[in-house]
Scaffold this motif. Structure first.
Motif, PDB file in Angstrom:
ATOM      1  N   THR A  62      -7.301   9.975   2.916  1.00 34.81           N
ATOM      2  CA  THR A  62      -7.755  10.342   4.264  1.00 34.81           C
ATOM      3  C   THR A  62      -6.799   9.802   5.332  1.00 34.81           C
ATOM      4  O   THR A  62      -6.160   8.762   5.131  1.00 34.81           O
ATOM      5  N   ILE A  63      -6.747  10.534   6.441  1.00 35.38           N
ATOM      6  CA  ILE A  63      -6.148   9.983   7.664  1.00 35.38           C
ATOM      7  C   ILE A  63      -7.334   9.363   8.405  1.00 35.38           C
ATOM      8  O   ILE A  63      -8.387   9.992   8.543  1.00 35.38           O
ATOM      9  N   SER A  64      -7.182   8.120   8.842  1.00 31.84           N
ATOM     10  CA  SER A  64      -8.322   7.398   9.416  1.00 31.84           C
ATOM     11  C   SER A  64      -8.747   8.002  10.755  1.00 31.84           C
ATOM     12  O   SER A  64      -7.975   8.709  11.420  1.00 31.84           O
ATOM     13  N   VAL A 109       4.456   0.910   2.730  1.00 35.90           N
ATOM     14  CA  VAL A 109       4.419   1.133   1.283  1.00 35.90           C
ATOM     15  C   VAL A 109       3.292   2.112   0.949  1.00 35.90           C
ATOM     16  O   VAL A 109       2.158   1.942   1.429  1.00 35.90           O
ATOM     17  N   GLU A 110       3.608   3.115   0.134  1.00 31.19           N
ATOM     18  CA  GLU A 110       2.616   4.104  -0.310  1.00 31.19           C
ATOM     19  C   GLU A 110       2.725   4.239  -1.831  1.00 31.19           C
ATOM     20  O   GLU A 110       3.812   4.370  -2.366  1.00 31.19           O
ATOM     21  N   ARG A 111       1.564   4.229  -2.516  1.00 31.51           N
ATOM     22  CA  ARG A 111       1.620   4.286  -3.974  1.00 31.51           C
ATOM     23  C   ARG A 111       1.728   5.722  -4.514  1.00 31.51           C
ATOM     24  O   ARG A 111       2.134   5.932  -5.640  1.00 31.51           O
ATOM     25  N   ILE A 213      -5.393   0.267  -4.452  1.00 31.77           N
ATOM     26  CA  ILE A 213      -5.285   0.242  -5.919  1.00 31.77           C
ATOM     27  C   ILE A 213      -3.964  -0.402  -6.311  1.00 31.77           C
ATOM     28  O   ILE A 213      -2.889   0.038  -5.854  1.00 31.77           O
ATOM     29  N   GLY A 214      -4.033  -1.454  -7.139  1.00 30.26           N
ATOM     30  CA  GLY A 214      -2.781  -2.095  -7.560  1.00 30.26           C
ATOM     31  C   GLY A 214      -3.045  -3.437  -8.220  1.00 30.26           C
ATOM     32  O   GLY A 214      -4.200  -3.841  -8.400  1.00 30.26           O
ATOM     33  N   GLU A 215      -1.952  -4.127  -8.525  1.00 31.11           N
ATOM     34  CA  GLU A 215      -2.057  -5.389  -9.276  1.00 31.11           C
ATOM     35  C   GLU A 215      -2.988  -6.405  -8.599  1.00 31.11           C
ATOM     36  O   GLU A 215      -3.748  -7.097  -9.262  1.00 31.11           O
TER      37      GLU A 215
HETATM   38  N1  SAM Z   1      -2.704   4.753   7.478  1.00 32.85           N
HETATM   39  C1  SAM Z   1      -2.927   6.068   6.960  1.00 32.85           C
HETATM   40  C2  SAM Z   1      -2.801   7.122   8.003  1.00 32.85           C
HETATM   41  O1  SAM Z   1      -2.571   6.794   9.198  1.00 32.85           O
HETATM   42  O2  SAM Z   1      -2.866   8.286   7.627  1.00 32.85           O
HETATM   43  C3  SAM Z   1      -4.228   6.196   6.235  1.00 32.85           C
HETATM   44  C4  SAM Z   1      -4.165   5.585   4.926  1.00 32.85           C
HETATM   45  S1  SAM Z   1      -5.360   6.060   3.744  1.00 32.85           S
HETATM   46  C5  SAM Z   1      -6.876   5.569   4.472  1.00 32.85           C
HETATM   47  C6  SAM Z   1      -5.024   4.794   2.527  1.00 32.85           C
HETATM   48  C7  SAM Z   1      -3.703   4.949   1.838  1.00 32.85           C
HETATM   49  O3  SAM Z   1      -3.467   3.780   1.046  1.00 32.85           O
HETATM   50  C8  SAM Z   1      -3.645   6.130   0.879  1.00 32.85           C
HETATM   51  O4  SAM Z   1      -2.552   6.930   1.202  1.00 32.85           O
HETATM   52  C9  SAM Z   1      -3.471   5.475  -0.487  1.00 32.85           C
HETATM   53  O5  SAM Z   1      -2.712   6.240  -1.393  1.00 32.85           O
HETATM   54  C10 SAM Z   1      -2.770   4.181  -0.111  1.00 32.85           C
HETATM   55  N2  SAM Z   1      -2.829   3.103  -1.097  1.00 32.85           N
HETATM   56  C11 SAM Z   1      -3.866   2.695  -1.878  1.00 32.85           C
HETATM   57  N3  SAM Z   1      -3.500   1.656  -2.646  1.00 32.85           N
HETATM   58  C12 SAM Z   1      -2.193   1.373  -2.340  1.00 32.85           C
HETATM   59  C13 SAM Z   1      -1.247   0.411  -2.786  1.00 32.85           C
HETATM   60  N4  SAM Z   1      -1.526  -0.514  -3.709  1.00 32.85           N
HETATM   61  N5  SAM Z   1      -0.019   0.427  -2.247  1.00 32.85           N
HETATM   62  C14 SAM Z   1       0.324   1.348  -1.304  1.00 32.85           C
HETATM   63  N6  SAM Z   1      -0.520   2.288  -0.849  1.00 32.85           N
HETATM   64  C15 SAM Z   1      -1.767   2.302  -1.353  1.00 32.85           C
END
Ligand code: SAM
Length: 220
Positions: A62-64, A109-111, A213-215
């Motif tokens: 989602t975009i917040s 950073v984006e996963r 989601i991550g370590e």
């Molecule tokens: N800030 C964003 C915007 O303005 O559109 C909204 C972000 S959305 C609510 C959350 C984001 O966090 C998603 O794109 C998701 O893939 C990412 N995300 C989740 N776990 C992550 C991680 N461990 N590292 C990087 N990105 C992560």
């Protein structure tokens, strides 16, 4: 929709957030006016870009909502020239707002690679591609090459504060992060690293973010 109409609708959204006391500073207001959300939503969703609700973006993310982004940016108290890391690029909208306020490079950073690409294209359209460095990876580990940071802003919900993010803050630096035991309900934490290395945590109420989601986050 004509661009002028979109700009008028966006202006009203920003002014409403100001009247409601959610946008409190002139620098956040100016950044919101310069970086409208319509550059960062899916093409079919442009007509809802001004609505104060989250919207779907690719990969089930989602975009917040504008008020949520404003709350986090106000808490972060960004200043020009700060070294800022964002975790969770998503659409790139919050990243562009950060770049607009600090007037220098931002690391994010984006996963999910598909979203890194979505954000890259949006940032290009909005004119922020040269200031933003998108790293594809697990943001729960931070981004050590550019540490220490003045601010780290996490836009996904963590089960606990990831230790590497605290370690990558400067003394006096702040981490803004949603933290909670449930996948879609968290409290917004402001974590300040003090000069002696200890931390001070202030809680700012309930929020709802997709999971981090991550370590050092949720299991994928
Ligand atoms: N800030 C964003 C915007 O303005 O559109 C909204 C972000 S959305 C609510 C959350 C984001 O966090 C998603 O794109 C998701 O893939 C990412 N995300 C989740 N776990 C992550 C991680 N461990 N590292 C990087 N990105 C992560």
């Amino acid at each position: 929709m004509l661009m002028e109409d979109a700009d008028v609708l966006w202006y009203h959204t920003v002014e409403k957030l100001k009247r409601e006391g959610i946008i409190r500073s002139e620098k956040v207001r100016q950044a919101f006016l310069k970086v409208p959300r319509y550059f960062f939503v899916l093409p079919g969703h442009s007509k809802w870009a001004h609505v104060d609700e989250p919207l779907p973006i690719p990969a089930g993310q989602t975009i917040s909502a504008p008020h949520m982004v404003a709350i986090m940016l106000e808490l972060a108290q960004l200043e020009e020239g700060m070294n800022v890391l964002e975790i969770g690029t998503g659409s790139g909208w919050n990243t562009a707002l950060i770049a607009e306020i600090i007037k220098t490079d931002v690391y994010t950073v984006e996963r999910i690679p598909e979203l890194a690409e979505f954000a890259r294209k949006n940032l290009e359209k909005a004119g922020y591609a040269d200031k933003v460095h998108i790293i594809i990876g697990d943001g729960t580990k931070g981004f050590p090459p550019k540490a220490p940071y003045d601010r780290i802003i996490v836009t996904a919900g963590a089960p606990k504060v990831p230790e590497p993010l605290i370690e990558q803050l400067k003394p006096g630096g702040k981490l803004i992060i949603p933290v909670g035991k449930y996948h879609l309900w968290q409290e917004l934490y402001e974590v300040t690293r003090l000069e002696d290395g200890s931390v001070k945590t202030t809680r700012h109420g309930g929020v709802a973010f997709v999971p981090l989601i991550g370590e050092h986050g949720w299991e994928g």
